[in-house]
Design an enzyme around this catalytic site. Structure first.
Site, PDB file in Angstrom:
ATOM      1  CG  HIS A   1     -23.812   0.597 -30.487  1.00  0.00           C
ATOM      2  ND1 HIS A   1     -23.536  -0.613 -31.100  1.00  0.00           N
ATOM      3  CD2 HIS A   1     -22.760   1.405 -30.744  1.00  0.00           C
ATOM      4  CE1 HIS A   1     -22.361  -0.521 -31.707  1.00  0.00           C
ATOM      5  NE2 HIS A   1     -21.868   0.683 -31.503  1.00  0.00           N
TER       6      HIS A   1
ATOM      7  CG  HIS B   1     -17.542   2.684 -29.075  1.00  0.00           C
ATOM      8  ND1 HIS B   1     -18.439   1.946 -28.334  1.00  0.00           N
ATOM      9  CD2 HIS B   1     -18.023   2.726 -30.336  1.00  0.00           C
ATOM     10  CE1 HIS B   1     -19.425   1.554 -29.119  1.00  0.00           C
ATOM     11  NE2 HIS B   1     -19.199   2.010 -30.343  1.00  0.00           N
TER      12      HIS B   1
ATOM     13  CD  GLU C   1     -17.626   8.203 -35.023  1.00  0.00           C
ATOM     14  OE1 GLU C   1     -18.388   7.671 -35.839  1.00  0.00           O
ATOM     15  OE2 GLU C   1     -16.556   7.681 -34.640  1.00  0.00           O
ATOM     16  CG  ASP C   2     -22.169   9.000 -32.632  1.00  0.00           C
ATOM     17  OD1 ASP C   2     -21.755   9.475 -33.706  1.00  0.00           O
ATOM     18  OD2 ASP C   2     -22.325   7.782 -32.454  1.00  0.00           O
TER      19      ASP C   2
ATOM     20  CG  ASP D   1     -18.507  -0.152 -33.166  1.00  0.00           C
ATOM     21  OD1 ASP D   1     -19.693   0.017 -32.829  1.00  0.00           O
ATOM     22  OD2 ASP D   1     -17.921   0.580 -33.994  1.00  0.00           O
TER      23      ASP D   1
END
Length: 182
Positions: free
Chosen positions: A62, A86, A90-91, A143
């Site tokens: 991704h 990016h 967050e992940d 995204d």
């Protein structure tokens, strides 16, 4: 993806080939910038290791595809770096401060700070908060484009399509109004 002999190509080889295509797109950038993009890819790949997308592919596919979309717009290395990284904050368990300590450019880090969706914040409030940063806007649009590309999925139900369109359409409208349509 199949090899010339008809055999399935291992995922690691597919990723290497796809990153080589990105390197081809940035070959006219100064070597230092190419090296920073390569470092960002290596870093993202390492930190997303073991994570899978809903379609079962390695998660790194991704951010790599988002980076391709950003490179196709002719954006600079800082933007491509932000695209590659990016989702790291967050992940994964890495923080923006840890990324900054790795020496990634301040312009990329500013965009990353905005691109990281704070837990508990309404989605559209988060999207609205990144509108003042052109790098964050363009990376977020890329995204959204990749996340809403139904051709990458083997089967998408009408319900899944409607849910994604309902989620992403307002974000596209808000950001495209700010950035123009890339």
């Amino acid at each position: 993806m199949e090899s010339a002999t008809g055999n399935q190509v291992p995922m690691e080889d597919k990723l290497a080939a796809r990153f080589a295509e990105l390197e081809e797109k940035i070959k006219n950038m100064p070597q230092e910038e190419q090296d920073r993009v390569r470092d960002a890819y290596t870093y993202a790949k390492e930190h997303h290791d073991g994570q899978l997308r809903k379609d079962g592919s390695p998660y790194i596919t991704h951010p790599l595809e988002v980076a391709h979309l950003v490179a196709d717009l002719g954006l600079d290395a800082d933007s491509i770096i932000a695209a590659l990284l990016h989702d790291v904050v967050e992940d994964t368990d890495w923080t923006l401060e840890q990324l900054e300590a790795e020496g990634f450019p301040p312009e990329s880090m500013e965009a990353l700070g905005l691109l990281t969706h704070p837990e508990g914040q309404p989605y559209m409030e988060y999207v609205a908060g990144l509108r003042h940063n052109s790098v964050a806007v363009k990376v977020k649009l890329a995204d959204l484009r990749h996340n809403s590309d139904f051709t990458r999925l083997s089967a998408v139900t009408a319900g899944q399509r409607a849910r994604l369109e309902q989620k992403y359409a307002p974000a596209f409208a808000l950001l495209e109004g700010k950035a123009g349509t890339p």
